[in-house]
Design an enzyme around this catalytic site. Structure first.
Site, PDB file in Angstrom:
ATOM      1  N   LYS A   1     -11.504   2.741 -13.887  1.00 52.45           N
ATOM      2  CA  LYS A   1     -11.677   1.350 -13.456  1.00 52.45           C
ATOM      3  C   LYS A   1     -12.056   0.458 -14.642  1.00 52.45           C
ATOM      4  O   LYS A   1     -11.599  -0.689 -14.730  1.00 52.45           O
ATOM      5  CB  LYS A   1     -12.732   1.260 -12.353  1.00 52.45           C
ATOM      6  CG  LYS A   1     -12.287   1.806 -11.009  1.00 52.45           C
ATOM      7  CD  LYS A   1     -11.098   1.049 -10.435  1.00 52.45           C
ATOM      8  CE  LYS A   1     -11.476  -0.349  -9.968  1.00 52.45           C
ATOM      9  NZ  LYS A   1     -10.324  -1.029  -9.290  1.00 52.45           N
TER      10      LYS A   1
ATOM     11  N   ASP B   1       0.838  -1.187   0.000  1.00 49.53           N
ATOM     12  CA  ASP B   1       0.000   0.000   0.000  1.00 49.53           C
ATOM     13  C   ASP B   1       0.879   1.246   0.000  1.00 49.53           C
ATOM     14  O   ASP B   1       1.853   1.330   0.752  1.00 49.53           O
ATOM     15  CB  ASP B   1      -0.920   0.009   1.233  1.00 49.53           C
ATOM     16  CG  ASP B   1      -2.107   0.939   1.075  1.00 49.53           C
ATOM     17  OD1 ASP B   1      -1.876   2.160   0.934  1.00 49.53           O
ATOM     18  OD2 ASP B   1      -3.250   0.452   1.085  1.00 49.53           O
TER      19      ASP B   1
ATOM     20  N   TYR C   1     -13.550   8.429 -12.489  1.00 45.55           N
ATOM     21  CA  TYR C   1     -13.263   7.250 -11.663  1.00 45.55           C
ATOM     22  C   TYR C   1     -13.699   5.968 -12.349  1.00 45.55           C
ATOM     23  O   TYR C   1     -12.898   5.035 -12.530  1.00 45.55           O
ATOM     24  CB  TYR C   1     -13.953   7.373 -10.305  1.00 45.55           C
ATOM     25  CG  TYR C   1     -14.096   6.043  -9.592  1.00 45.55           C
ATOM     26  CD1 TYR C   1     -12.972   5.292  -9.247  1.00 45.55           C
ATOM     27  CD2 TYR C   1     -15.351   5.514  -9.290  1.00 45.55           C
ATOM     28  CE1 TYR C   1     -13.106   4.056  -8.619  1.00 45.55           C
ATOM     29  CE2 TYR C   1     -15.487   4.293  -8.661  1.00 45.55           C
ATOM     30  CZ  TYR C   1     -14.358   3.560  -8.334  1.00 45.55           C
ATOM     31  OH  TYR C   1     -14.483   2.346  -7.719  1.00 45.55           O
TER      32      TYR C   1
ATOM     33  N   THR D   1     -15.558  -2.414  -9.766  1.00 37.53           N
ATOM     34  CA  THR D   1     -16.778  -1.778  -9.274  1.00 37.53           C
ATOM     35  C   THR D   1     -17.921  -1.941 -10.257  1.00 37.53           C
ATOM     36  O   THR D   1     -17.694  -2.096 -11.466  1.00 37.53           O
ATOM     37  CB  THR D   1     -16.520  -0.270  -9.043  1.00 37.53           C
ATOM     38  OG1 THR D   1     -17.750   0.384  -8.740  1.00 37.53           O
ATOM     39  CG2 THR D   1     -15.944   0.379 -10.288  1.00 37.53           C
ATOM     40  N   ASP D   2     -19.155  -1.852  -9.763  1.00 39.09           N
ATOM     41  CA  ASP D   2     -20.308  -1.882 -10.662  1.00 39.09           C
ATOM     42  C   ASP D   2     -20.465  -0.569 -11.420  1.00 39.09           C
ATOM     43  O   ASP D   2     -21.231  -0.494 -12.402  1.00 39.09           O
ATOM     44  CB  ASP D   2     -21.598  -2.213  -9.895  1.00 39.09           C
ATOM     45  CG  ASP D   2     -21.948  -1.210  -8.804  1.00 39.09           C
ATOM     46  OD1 ASP D   2     -21.153  -0.281  -8.557  1.00 39.09           O
ATOM     47  OD2 ASP D   2     -23.012  -1.373  -8.175  1.00 39.09           O
ATOM     48  N   GLU D   3     -19.731   0.461 -11.015  1.00 40.44           N
ATOM     49  CA  GLU D   3     -19.864   1.755 -11.686  1.00 40.44           C
ATOM     50  C   GLU D   3     -19.363   1.730 -13.126  1.00 40.44           C
ATOM     51  O   GLU D   3     -19.694   2.625 -13.912  1.00 40.44           O
ATOM     52  CB  GLU D   3     -19.155   2.842 -10.885  1.00 40.44           C
ATOM     53  CG  GLU D   3     -19.796   3.080  -9.524  1.00 40.44           C
ATOM     54  CD  GLU D   3     -19.304   4.330  -8.833  1.00 40.44           C
ATOM     55  OE1 GLU D   3     -19.111   5.360  -9.514  1.00 40.44           O
ATOM     56  OE2 GLU D   3     -19.116   4.291  -7.609  1.00 40.44           O
TER      57      GLU D   3
END
Length: 354
Positions: free
Chosen positions: A163, A32, A159, A133-135
């Protein structure tokens, strides 16, 4: 299984790390960068476990990634490191392009280089699990439509576009190079250790301090809410049992309008924290409608039947049980979120070596 987890100090990543250490015999290498949303205090319960190690490294740093692979020799990668806040992507998209696209590319190449050194047996067993993500799917128009694993991509924000790009890269590395990849796309997560800029923790903490509860537009944007510990269980099951080349949608079966979520939080606080800030008669009085976000998607909803059918995963928490646990956690963990709000959690990073 020894798993290299990127973004393991973030909200979902830390839940996955805690799940692996607390509920399996596996070990974790947490990679990270520790951006603003990375918080090692979310891992304080397991940081001294011998099966856990931490590397403060940016996934765009190929040299450091190569070193980590050589030193730790992981059996799998779970890639969660990402810039993930839509509002921030609108204000400053460059970081999202760098981390989510260039970072994923760099990690794929480092993984492929390492994977090519493995024996044939180890190659077959290896997995690169990309968490998305579902976005990426954009908006759902009908009230009954659901995102499936074959829904076309129509991202709306910087964003979600970044993705979507990373998802395509991961699938291309499977098709072109044979790297054994799996992709999961999840709905909105919530639960303990959530960074306070996101909707649910923001509403809880603002209400507790008597601040306005800002709701975009009319608040009727619908999301499918997934308790983060349910998601962590699903992700571990996918990396252990999922089929190479497959995509699995992970959802909580909990469609709620944003305004409904906010009012539910207010009702729980009336019960659990009846002593209110001065001047506040009812928590709902703090709700304030603000100008809607540009390009705001109206509805997301996940069809999670494939992961249930093929891997036997279903969420354990309903929204009602999960949101109660979440509100109670924030009420009982003031030290954690206070250190986030005042920035003191970030000072701990200065003493963390690579």
């Amino acid at each position: 299984m020894k798993i290299l987890i990127t973004g393991g100090a973030g909200f979902i990543g830390s839940a996955v790390v805690r799940h692996v250490i607390n509920n399996t015999k596996g070990s974790v290498i947490n990679v990270d960068k520790l951006t603003y949303a990375g918080n090692l205090e979310s891992l304080s319960d397991i940081e001294s476990d011998g099966r856990y190690s931490f590397e403060r490294v940016d996934i765009c740093d190929r040299v450091e990634l190569d070193r980590i692979f050589a030193e730790h020799q992981p059996d799998a990668v779970m890639h969660l490191a990402a810039e993930s806040h839509v509002d921030r992507s609108i204000d400053g998209p460059a970081a999202f392009i760098e981390t989510n696209i260039v970072g994923t590319y760099t990690l794929l190449e480092a993984t492929r280089s390492y994977w090519n050194t493995l024996s044939e047996t180890a190659k077959q067993a290896f997995r690169f699990h990309h968490i998305s993500t579902d976005e990426v799917y954009g908006d759902l128009e009908g009230t009954d439509d659901l995102f499936t694993e074959t829904t076309s991509y129509e991202p709306s924000s910087p964003y979600s576009a970044s993705k979507a790009s990373s998802d395509h890269l991961v699938r291309a590395w499977l098709r072109t190079y044979g790297l054994p990849t799996i992709v999961t796309n999840c709905s909105n997560n919530y639960g303990p250790y959530h960074f306070p800029e996101k909707l649910i923790p923001l509403m809880i903490l603002n209400a507790m301090s008597g601040k306005a509860l800002p709701v975009y537009g009319d608040g009727m944007q619908i999301r499918d809410w997934l308790f983060v510990e349910d998601h962590a269980r699903a992700l571990y099951k996918v990396v252990k049992e999922g089929e190479v080349g497959e995509t699995y949608n992970i959802g909580g079966h909990n469609e709620k309008a944003n305004i409904e979520v906010v009012k539910t939080i207010c009702s729980l606080l009336e019960e659990l924290e009846p002593t209110k800030p001065e001047g506040v008669a009812h928590y709902q009085d703090l709700i304030t409608y603000v100008t809607d976000r540009p390009g705001h998607d109206v509805r997301y909803a996940i069809d999670a039947s494939k992961i249930e059918r093929e891997l036997g995963w279903t969420p354990e928490e309903t929204f009602e049980s999960g949101i109660r646990k979440t509100v109670e956690w924030y009420l009982n963990n003031k030290e954690w979120w206070s250190r986030v709000l005042d920035g003191s959690y970030a000072g701990e990073r200065l003493g963390v070596n690579k």
